[in-house]
Scaffold this motif. Structure first.
Motif, mmCIF file in Angstrom:
data_model
loop_
_atom_site.group_PDB
_atom_site.id
_atom_site.type_symbol
_atom_site.label_atom_id
_atom_site.label_comp_id
_atom_site.label_asym_id
_atom_site.label_seq_id
_atom_site.Cartn_x
_atom_site.Cartn_y
_atom_site.Cartn_z
ATOM 1 N N HIS A 198 1.032 8.726 0.867
ATOM 2 C CA HIS A 198 1.451 9.283 1.958
ATOM 3 C C HIS A 198 1.338 7.817 2.887
ATOM 4 C CE1 HIS A 198 0.113 9.845 6.354
ATOM 5 N NE2 HIS A 198 0.780 11.161 6.224
ATOM 6 N N PHE A 199 2.574 7.745 3.680
ATOM 7 C CA PHE A 199 2.771 6.518 4.886
ATOM 8 C C PHE A 199 2.401 7.066 6.066
ATOM 9 C CE2 PHE A 199 4.981 4.105 7.659
ATOM 10 C CZ PHE A 199 5.063 2.778 7.138
ATOM 11 N N PRO A 200 1.459 6.195 6.866
ATOM 12 C CA PRO A 200 0.915 4.970 6.252
ATOM 13 C C PRO A 200 -0.457 5.403 5.656
ATOM 14 C CG PRO A 200 0.642 4.899 8.660
ATOM 15 C CD PRO A 200 1.540 6.005 8.306
ATOM 16 N N THR A 201 -1.179 4.645 5.056
ATOM 17 C CA THR A 201 -2.361 4.975 4.332
ATOM 18 C C THR A 201 -3.618 4.647 5.593
ATOM 19 O OG1 THR A 201 -2.836 2.719 3.578
ATOM 20 C CG2 THR A 201 -1.884 4.377 2.180
ATOM 21 N N SER A 202 -3.291 4.021 6.544
ATOM 22 C CA SER A 202 -4.169 3.534 7.737
ATOM 23 C C SER A 202 -3.569 3.543 8.997
ATOM 24 C CB SER A 202 -5.049 2.260 7.464
ATOM 25 O OG SER A 202 -5.604 1.961 8.408
ATOM 26 N N ASP A 203 -4.251 3.905 10.166
ATOM 27 C CA ASP A 203 -3.321 3.839 11.379
ATOM 28 C C ASP A 203 -3.696 2.300 11.950
ATOM 29 O OD1 ASP A 203 -3.079 6.563 11.309
ATOM 30 O OD2 ASP A 203 -4.954 7.009 12.322
ATOM 31 N N HIS A 204 -4.212 1.344 11.293
ATOM 32 C CA HIS A 204 -4.387 0.182 11.817
ATOM 33 C C HIS A 204 -3.108 -0.694 11.834
ATOM 34 C CE1 HIS A 204 -8.689 0.963 12.599
ATOM 35 N NE2 HIS A 204 -8.892 0.879 11.093
ATOM 36 N N LEU A 205 -2.601 -1.348 12.800
ATOM 37 C CA LEU A 205 -1.476 -2.120 12.546
ATOM 38 C C LEU A 205 -1.627 -3.313 12.285
ATOM 39 C CD1 LEU A 205 0.292 -0.672 15.939
ATOM 40 C CD2 LEU A 205 0.480 0.186 13.571
ATOM 41 N N TYR A 206 -2.843 -3.934 12.511
ATOM 42 C CA TYR A 206 -3.063 -5.304 12.163
ATOM 43 C C TYR A 206 -4.020 -5.723 11.153
ATOM 44 C CZ TYR A 206 -0.355 -5.499 16.617
ATOM 45 O OH TYR A 206 0.480 -5.275 17.671
ATOM 46 N N PHE A 207 -3.828 -6.639 10.354
ATOM 47 C CA PHE A 207 -4.877 -7.258 9.473
ATOM 48 C C PHE A 207 -6.168 -7.657 9.927
ATOM 49 C CE2 PHE A 207 -0.747 -8.268 7.412
ATOM 50 C CZ PHE A 207 -0.813 -7.764 6.186
ATOM 51 N N PRO A 254 20.978 10.994 9.202
ATOM 52 C CA PRO A 254 21.799 12.129 8.554
ATOM 53 C C PRO A 254 23.472 11.931 8.807
ATOM 54 C CG PRO A 254 20.603 12.882 10.337
ATOM 55 C CD PRO A 254 19.973 11.535 10.119
ATOM 56 N N HIS A 255 23.720 11.191 9.698
ATOM 57 C CA HIS A 255 25.300 11.115 10.400
ATOM 58 C C HIS A 255 25.925 10.100 9.565
ATOM 59 C CE1 HIS A 255 24.369 14.398 12.927
ATOM 60 N NE2 HIS A 255 23.544 13.647 13.732
ATOM 61 N N ASP A 256 25.302 8.713 9.694
ATOM 62 C CA ASP A 256 25.922 7.753 9.059
ATOM 63 C C ASP A 256 25.454 6.847 7.872
ATOM 64 O OD1 ASP A 256 23.805 6.184 10.110
ATOM 65 O OD2 ASP A 256 24.736 5.379 11.761
ATOM 66 N N GLN A 257 24.439 7.497 7.456
ATOM 67 C CA GLN A 257 23.720 7.018 6.317
ATOM 68 C C GLN A 257 23.234 5.689 6.191
ATOM 69 O OE1 GLN A 257 22.975 9.238 3.625
ATOM 70 N NE2 GLN A 257 23.799 10.579 5.104
ATOM 71 N N THR A 258 23.077 5.169 7.528
ATOM 72 C CA THR A 258 22.096 3.795 7.522
ATOM 73 C C THR A 258 20.787 4.210 7.154
ATOM 74 O OG1 THR A 258 21.633 4.310 9.912
ATOM 75 C CG2 THR A 258 23.572 2.985 9.305
ATOM 76 N N GLY A 259 20.106 3.375 6.887
ATOM 77 C CA GLY A 259 18.665 3.539 6.168
ATOM 78 C C GLY A 259 17.846 2.528 6.576
ATOM 79 N N ILE A 260 16.432 3.265 6.686
ATOM 80 C CA ILE A 260 15.397 2.100 7.451
ATOM 81 C C ILE A 260 14.014 2.386 6.384
ATOM 82 C CG2 ILE A 260 13.596 2.126 9.230
ATOM 83 C CD1 ILE A 260 15.432 3.299 11.124
ATOM 84 N N LEU A 261 13.588 1.090 5.930
ATOM 85 C CA LEU A 261 12.316 1.268 5.055
ATOM 86 C C LEU A 261 11.308 0.737 5.746
ATOM 87 C CD1 LEU A 261 11.482 1.603 2.286
ATOM 88 C CD2 LEU A 261 12.063 -0.969 1.642
ATOM 89 N N SER A 262 10.272 1.187 5.884
ATOM 90 C CA SER A 262 9.059 0.878 6.299
ATOM 91 C C SER A 262 7.902 0.593 5.142
ATOM 92 C CB SER A 262 8.319 1.993 7.148
ATOM 93 O OG SER A 262 9.098 2.241 8.390
ATOM 94 N N VAL A 263 7.483 -0.680 5.301
ATOM 95 C CA VAL A 263 6.387 -0.933 4.341
ATOM 96 C C VAL A 263 5.054 -1.532 4.933
ATOM 97 C CG1 VAL A 263 6.318 -2.775 2.488
ATOM 98 C CG2 VAL A 263 8.324 -1.944 3.062
ATOM 99 N N LEU A 287 0.817 -1.287 -0.011
ATOM 100 C CA LEU A 287 0.045 0.067 0.001
ATOM 101 C C LEU A 287 0.901 1.317 0.090
ATOM 102 C CD1 LEU A 287 -2.991 -0.902 2.511
ATOM 103 C CD2 LEU A 287 -2.977 -0.654 -0.102
ATOM 104 N N SER A 288 1.963 1.262 0.763
ATOM 105 C CA SER A 288 2.855 2.753 0.869
ATOM 106 C C SER A 288 4.185 1.989 1.283
ATOM 107 C CB SER A 288 2.202 3.486 1.678
ATOM 108 O OG SER A 288 2.085 2.991 3.328
ATOM 109 N N LEU A 289 4.936 2.759 1.131
ATOM 110 C CA LEU A 289 6.249 2.637 1.917
ATOM 111 C C LEU A 289 7.097 3.725 1.964
ATOM 112 C CD1 LEU A 289 8.980 1.417 -0.936
ATOM 113 C CD2 LEU A 289 7.067 2.517 -1.355
ATOM 114 N N LYS A 290 7.932 4.032 3.103
ATOM 115 C CA LYS A 290 8.872 5.225 3.547
ATOM 116 C C LYS A 290 10.363 4.879 3.926
ATOM 117 C CE LYS A 290 8.901 9.445 5.238
ATOM 118 N NZ LYS A 290 8.704 10.725 4.044
ATOM 119 N N PRO A 291 11.062 5.431 2.998
ATOM 120 C CA PRO A 291 12.495 5.240 3.198
ATOM 121 C C PRO A 291 12.976 6.415 4.182
ATOM 122 C CG PRO A 291 12.299 5.926 0.874
ATOM 123 C CD PRO A 291 10.703 6.011 1.645
#
Length: 241
Positions: free
Chosen positions: A220-229, A140-149, A132-136
């Motif tokens: 826009h991430f997330p599209t819903s506030d629900h955490l569970y299916f 800013p300091h070490d350029q490690t990344g987090i991807l939320s799906v 539905l959406s994703l957010k990279p």
């Protein structure tokens, strides 16, 4: 003044007059031919054909809709109550297939179901249309990344069958979720952590590889506030009553 026969012949044959001073401004400078013969051999023709094939391959290596699959290491993955950390680079992988429109997380871990200890891969697989959406996000300091799906529906689960080194992986679909407390079947949010520079480089390839992803990153991430299916399903059922 009459010219000698030798002077006339030299003039008619393109030669210069013997009375011309070498290096004068009216002297015509002509370079002698190299007289190099080009020999066309079968080897020469093969080289030309090889260069032409390489040029065609370079220009058509990634045509639209046929981008090569992507594979890159994950440092850590969290889905609900389930978390895995990579000890070695090959322990966790994100793989994206453009031809099949699939995205997956592969986990290589010790197989405790057999008498002899060996490592076996498991994977969590999703269709593109179920994202539905994703957010990279980049530190800013070490350029490690987090991807939320964020997912629309639970993924499917597979286990490697008959693992063999240097052999193509064969997969068997599982009836049950292998994550702790069936977290991947319940939680809509997947969080992936990456080493410095890994996520940036691969997100650039992803959004340029297919329009689906270039459009999805704008959602826009997330599209819903629900955490569970199950919460979504419950609300849907209540609305139909």
């Amino acid at each position: 003044m009459e010219r000698s026969q030798e002077e006339l012949e030299a003039f008619n044959n393109g030669g210069s007059s013997p009375n011309k001073i070498s290096g004068s401004v009216d002297e015509e400078v002509e370079y002698p031919p190299l007289n190099l013969a080009l020999t066309i051999t079968p080897e020469f023709l093969k080289q030309i054909e090889s260069l032409q094939q390489k040029q065609r391959h370079d220009s058509n290596s990634t045509p639209p809709g046929k981008t090569k699959p992507m594979s890159f290491p994950i440092s850590k993955i969290t889905i609900g109550e389930w978390t895995r950390d990579a000890v070695y680079e090959q322990d966790l992988k994100a793989k994206i297939y453009f031809a099949y429109k699939k995205i997956m997380w592969e986990c290589l871990e010790d197989d405790v179901t057999t008498e002899t200890t060996r490592r076996r891969s498991r994977k969590i697989e999703m269709q593109w249309c179920d994202v539905l959406s994703l957010k990279p996000w980049y530190h800013p300091h070490d350029q490690t990344g987090i991807l939320s799906v964020e997912l629309r529906k639970p993924p499917t689960f597979f286990i490697e069958t008959n693992p063999q080194a240097l052999k193509h992986t064969q997969w068997q679909k599982l009836d049950q979720d292998f994550t702790f407390n069936h977290s991947a079947s319940r939680s809509r949010m997947h969080t992936l952590h990456f080493a410095p520079g890994v996520l940036q480089a691969n997100m650039e390839k992803l959004v340029s590889g297919d329009r689906f992803w270039s459009e999805l990153v704008k959602v826009h991430f997330p599209t819903s506030d629900h955490l569970y299916f199950d919460i979504c399903h419950g609300n849907h059922e209540d609305s139909n009553n």
